[in-house]
Design a protein around this motif. Structure first.
Motif, PDB file in Angstrom:
ATOM      1  N   MET A  63      50.197  45.868  74.490  1.00  0.00           N
ATOM      2  CA  MET A  63      48.971  45.333  73.827  1.00  0.00           C
ATOM      3  C   MET A  63      49.658  43.393  73.378  1.00  0.00           C
ATOM      4  N   LEU A  64      51.179  44.275  72.333  1.00  0.00           N
ATOM      5  CA  LEU A  64      51.738  43.745  71.720  1.00  0.00           C
ATOM      6  C   LEU A  64      52.620  41.925  73.047  1.00  0.00           C
ATOM      7  N   LEU A  65      53.461  42.603  73.605  1.00  0.00           N
ATOM      8  CA  LEU A  65      53.617  42.308  74.774  1.00  0.00           C
ATOM      9  C   LEU A  65      52.398  41.482  75.553  1.00  0.00           C
ATOM     10  N   PHE A  66      51.235  41.431  75.421  1.00  0.00           N
ATOM     11  CA  PHE A  66      50.535  40.992  76.268  1.00  0.00           C
ATOM     12  C   PHE A  66      50.384  39.248  75.205  1.00  0.00           C
ATOM     13  N   GLN A  67      50.487  39.551  74.028  1.00  0.00           N
ATOM     14  CA  GLN A  67      49.734  38.355  72.949  1.00  0.00           C
ATOM     15  C   GLN A  67      50.558  37.078  73.335  1.00  0.00           C
ATOM     16  N   ASP A  68      52.266  37.787  73.896  1.00  0.00           N
ATOM     17  CA  ASP A  68      53.411  36.038  74.337  1.00  0.00           C
ATOM     18  C   ASP A  68      53.202  36.296  75.547  1.00  0.00           C
ATOM     19  N   ARG A  80      54.295  38.601  90.542  1.00  0.00           N
ATOM     20  CA  ARG A  80      55.911  38.672  90.855  1.00  0.00           C
ATOM     21  C   ARG A  80      56.646  37.782  89.680  1.00  0.00           C
ATOM     22  N   GLN A  81      55.856  36.565  89.600  1.00  0.00           N
ATOM     23  CA  GLN A  81      56.789  36.080  88.139  1.00  0.00           C
ATOM     24  C   GLN A  81      56.938  36.923  87.428  1.00  0.00           C
ATOM     25  N   LEU A  82      55.636  37.910  86.728  1.00  0.00           N
ATOM     26  CA  LEU A  82      55.782  38.191  85.621  1.00  0.00           C
ATOM     27  C   LEU A  82      56.962  39.663  85.697  1.00  0.00           C
ATOM     28  N   VAL A  83      56.964  39.762  86.593  1.00  0.00           N
ATOM     29  CA  VAL A  83      57.889  41.613  87.428  1.00  0.00           C
ATOM     30  C   VAL A  83      59.194  40.972  86.864  1.00  0.00           C
ATOM     31  N   SER A  84      59.838  39.444  87.084  1.00  0.00           N
ATOM     32  CA  SER A  84      61.345  39.659  87.682  1.00  0.00           C
ATOM     33  C   SER A  84      62.056  38.671  86.184  1.00  0.00           C
ATOM     34  N   THR A  85      60.770  39.081  85.404  1.00  0.00           N
ATOM     35  CA  THR A  85      61.650  38.913  83.635  1.00  0.00           C
ATOM     36  C   THR A  85      61.414  40.030  83.415  1.00  0.00           C
ATOM     37  N   PRO A  86      61.988  40.361  82.139  1.00  0.00           N
ATOM     38  CA  PRO A  86      62.782  41.533  81.663  1.00  0.00           C
ATOM     39  C   PRO A  86      61.188  41.903  80.592  1.00  0.00           C
ATOM     40  N   ILE A 124      58.575  43.510  82.685  1.00  0.00           N
ATOM     41  CA  ILE A 124      58.648  44.302  83.517  1.00  0.00           C
ATOM     42  C   ILE A 124      58.383  45.232  82.257  1.00  0.00           C
ATOM     43  N   VAL A 125      58.808  45.621  81.624  1.00  0.00           N
ATOM     44  CA  VAL A 125      57.993  46.940  80.559  1.00  0.00           C
ATOM     45  C   VAL A 125      56.752  46.627  80.371  1.00  0.00           C
ATOM     46  N   THR A 126      56.226  45.344  79.953  1.00  0.00           N
ATOM     47  CA  THR A 126      54.992  45.577  79.405  1.00  0.00           C
ATOM     48  C   THR A 126      53.839  46.091  81.216  1.00  0.00           C
ATOM     49  N   VAL A 127      54.375  46.007  81.942  1.00  0.00           N
ATOM     50  CA  VAL A 127      53.628  46.543  83.708  1.00  0.00           C
ATOM     51  C   VAL A 127      53.951  47.898  83.531  1.00  0.00           C
ATOM     52  N   VAL A 128      55.823  48.651  82.700  1.00  0.00           N
ATOM     53  CA  VAL A 128      55.304  49.664  82.749  1.00  0.00           C
ATOM     54  C   VAL A 128      55.200  50.305  81.879  1.00  0.00           C
ATOM     55  N   LEU A 169      51.645  53.620  82.348  1.00  0.00           N
ATOM     56  CA  LEU A 169      51.871  54.035  82.073  1.00  0.00           C
ATOM     57  C   LEU A 169      50.855  54.699  80.975  1.00  0.00           C
ATOM     58  N   ALA A 170      50.166  54.264  80.602  1.00  0.00           N
ATOM     59  CA  ALA A 170      48.873  54.199  80.227  1.00  0.00           C
ATOM     60  C   ALA A 170      48.221  54.851  80.978  1.00  0.00           C
ATOM     61  N   LEU A 171      47.856  53.836  82.397  1.00  0.00           N
ATOM     62  CA  LEU A 171      46.812  54.319  83.441  1.00  0.00           C
ATOM     63  C   LEU A 171      47.401  56.236  83.695  1.00  0.00           C
ATOM     64  N   VAL A 172      47.988  56.123  83.974  1.00  0.00           N
ATOM     65  CA  VAL A 172      49.406  57.937  84.046  1.00  0.00           C
ATOM     66  C   VAL A 172      48.264  58.810  83.025  1.00  0.00           C
TER      67      VAL A 172
END
Length: 418
Positions: free
Chosen positions: A193-198, A206-212, A215-219, A223-226
């Motif tokens: 949620m905090l990373l989604f703000q920015d 594809r463009q999103l996961v190309s940035t550090p 990657i943390v946001t998607v991971v 993890l929340a789903l799991v």
């Protein structure tokens, strides 16, 4: 003719120790043990009364070192262990159990120690701790969910003992596992949620996961789903087990929480409707639902196997539902009155229609009336009088509501044996 007792009436008084004090030592020729199902078949009209009056019998008293009791009870009012037989050498069995506990806590300092008298009880119901319908808890839960008994049955000595035994043997460990999963869910979602703000919503996945940061946001989102998966599986099992009895406000909130989590991932990974703002709305409400869900684990925080904040809140709401209904009806009446009174003052959006008036009544109930709006209306005298009446009425009702909630919570905690 003796009048039949009503199962839906409270069985306990406010004194939580009173039911245990009423337990008597049985005569030498005690009645043979009986299972719950046998009791239901033999005398279905007095099942609750049997559990209340004969569900627990006192075996006797003996003396032990208080340091052993400190280590065994861990702040709980009593300790429960299992036995396949009712007639046992209780003093030998308990002394051996307490000595084993003492050896594990031999380094704990107590200042000094003295011998104290403890009481030994036994649940007078055969296989009371058995699973499913063979035990004591499931039939009572089914009866309670159907509205056939009062919630105070779960504060009866026999039921308390079985619940404490189940908590100490496996339920406490399982709830701890659930709590760990929930912490992973809560922390990972909070980071997301905090990373989604920015986050740049115009970027593709594809463009999103190309940035550090992406990657943390998607991971964290994955993890929340799991971490949510065990709770979703438990919910499906509850639906299967309780059928219609499963449906309640709290279970519905659980389903909403799972649905929001899945919907957030679908929208975020699919990058659909991001510009419309629906994802932000879901994330905001999911944050509130998750932090509210933390109350489910109050048993771990309070160190008690019987006290639950959610269960207490639910029962308190049930007890004061008449006050809540009266409060809402009164607010609706004043909302309509304000809406009519300000029909010539449409520049005040707070009373432009009944819906806005109702929201304003909620705001006024918590923060007080805005006198500037009242004095600036076309009917200032009537507005002030109406405001004074509203404040007086709300103060009276809210004081009654708080008093009822306090009494209800005290009764619930006493019945739960906390």
């Amino acid at each position: 003719m003796e009048e039949e007792p009503v199962d839906t009436e409270p069985l306990l008084v406010a004194d939580r120790e009173a039911p245990w004090n009423d337990v008597e030592t049985p005569p030498d020729a005690a009645s043979p043990p009986i299972t719950v199902q046998q009791l239901i078949l033999q005398d279905p009209n007095h099942v609750i009364q049997y559990i209340a009056k004969k569900g627990v019998i006192k075996l006797g008293e003996f003396k032990v070192q208080d340091s052993l009791m400190f280590a065994a009870t861990k702040g709980n009012p009593f300790v429960a262990i299992g036995s396949p037989n009712r007639d046992v050498d209780y003093q030998h069995m308990w002394c051996r159990y307490l000595e084993n506990i003492g050896r594990r806590h031999s380094r704990q300092r107590t200042g000094w120690s003295r011998r104290v008298t403890v009481e030994a009880f036994v649940v007078n119901i055969k296989d009371a701790a058995a699973p499913d319908e063979s035990g004591l808890i499931n039939p009572l839960l089914d009866r309670y969910n159907a509205g056939g008994c009062h919630y105070s049955v779960f504060g009866l000595p026999a039921v308390q003992a079985v619940l404490q035994f189940k908590w100490e043997t496996f339920a406490g460990k399982w709830v701890t596992f659930e709590f760990v999963c929930f912490l992973v869910w809560l922390i990972s979602f909070s980071i997301f949620m905090l990373l989604f703000q920015d986050e740049d919503l115009s970027m593709s996945l594809r463009q999103l996961v190309s940035t550090p940061t992406g990657i943390v946001t998607v991971v964290c989102e994955c993890l929340a789903l799991v971490a949510m998966t065990p709770f979703f599986i438990i919910e499906l099992g509850s639906v299967k087990a309780y059928a219609r009895g499963w449906l309640s406000v709290w279970n519905a909130l659980d389903v909403v929480t799972y649905s929001f989590q899945i919907a957030i991932s679908v929208l975020h990974f699919g990058r659909d409707y991001l510009a419309a703002g629906w994802l932000s709305v879901l994330v905001a409400f999911q944050c509130v639902l998750l932090w509210f869900r933390l109350n489910y684990f109050s048993r771990l925080f309070g160190g008690s196997s019987s006290f639950s904040m959610i269960d207490s809140m639910r029962q308190v709401v049930v007890d004061v539902r008449v006050y809540l209904l009266y409060l809402l009806l009164m607010m609706w009446g004043f909302a309509c009155a304000y809406c009519v009174l300000f029909r010539q003052d449409q520049e005040h959006e707070q009373f432009s229609d009944v819906g806005h008036s109702m929201l304003t009544m909620f705001s006024y109930a918590l923060g007080g009336v805005d006198l500037d709006i009242m004095l600036g209306s076309s009917n200032p005298e009537a507005s002030i009088v109406l405001s004074l009446l509203y404040q007086f009425a709300m103060g009276t009702v809210l004081m009654s509501l708080l008093t009822g909630e306090h009494q209800g919570l005290a009764t619930v905690r006493a019945h739960q044996g906390d």
